[in-house]
Design an enzyme around this catalytic site. Sequence first.
Site, PDB file in Angstrom:
ATOM      1  CE1 TYR A 109      -3.868   2.364   0.829  1.00 28.08           C
ATOM      2  CE2 TYR A 109      -2.167   3.507   2.079  1.00 28.08           C
ATOM      3  CZ  TYR A 109      -3.411   3.487   1.494  1.00 28.08           C
ATOM      4  OH  TYR A 109      -4.221   4.603   1.568  1.00 28.08           O
ATOM      5  CD  GLU A 197      -6.032   4.564  -1.452  1.00 26.22           C
ATOM      6  OE1 GLU A 197      -6.109   4.486  -0.222  1.00 26.22           O
ATOM      7  OE2 GLU A 197      -7.034   4.485  -2.215  1.00 26.22           O
TER       8      GLU A 197
END
Length: 392
Positions: A109, A197
């Site tokens: 992530y 993101e």
Amino acid sequence: MDIHEYQAKELLSEFGVAISPGGLAYSPEQAVYRAKEIGGHQWVVKAQIHSGARGKAGGIKVCSNDEEIWNAAEELLGKRLVTHQTGPSGKVVYRLYIEQVSDIEREIYLALVLDRNKQRVVIVTSSEGGMDIEEVAATKPETIYRLEVEPAVGLRDFQARELAFALDIHPEMISQAVHCIEGAYSAFRELDATLVEINPLVVTKDNHILALDSKMSFDDNALFRRPKISELRDKSQEDSRETAASDRGLSYVGLDGDIGCMINGAGLAMATMDMIKHKGGEPANFLDIGGGASPDRVTKAFRLVLDDEKVKAMLVNIFAGINRCDWIAEGVIQAFGKLDVKTPVVVRLSGTNVEKGMQMLKDSGYPVITADTLSEAAEKVVAERNRVVEAS
């Protein structure tokens, strides 16, 4: 402003972030053609909507041949996907992204966000990619690593390496990871983004680091200097009420209640919504008409609120400093004259020329309900809302 996954990937790739081969499709036939262009043995058909958790909602399908691609595209196009981010109304799929399947070894992530309290860009990473970061924070907080970037100097190479080592990237791929992290930071800074993101950022079995899914959001106030970004806006993915408001220069956020609000000033708007809830009602929107609202602007705002079929009653709450109460009253009267207003309207005015404004409303002959205080106005609008609901 949000953009689609494929758009975010295109932007990130311009800053050196590696992505898998892919292409856009608007029909099943085009989806099959895109897969042939891309090549490979397996492909992913991804619904393009402004939301995460598409996979859980059935919006991402792995296909191995032309027939599967066609069927997946036919099923997804026009489908309304409902995720925890879209709310119960969901969002309709109008376009698909076809991507070559990657041979994944592990998922990571990576996100860049703006910490407004510290006035810093914060890079958040986790070795647990492919999951909602909120879930990771709750179940495995020890896997999350945060780095604040000093705005005067920006992201340095040693900081990007520090992040890569924290993610336990193999030494042979550290340079790839650093290049990806620095590219994402450059995109964030140079495009006036508020969010970048990449989830997941994957390490493949043949030792490549790829952005497999990505999301980007941008500061609306900076779009005037980013025409390339403005062109990526997809109004079909936005709340139609908010789109209509922004096109008219109004600050509007749609909510789930049935009491429409027209207010000047964000602080007063928040206080008004709180008071409505305190009196037992639910606001249908946040609408700030601004400090220098003309009668025409008031009429446009009026139309916007009443176009929402859920609205059972409307509250106008204005504290006039730069504004003038007589301008607001003129706008309300103008709205009643131009629009077929059947919804009960409660008006509370305070400040500059309040006596003149209130007198204009009383002399207008229209069924405007007036109030002297915010508490009284909220009480009256909730009562009117209840009366309308009981009568229907």
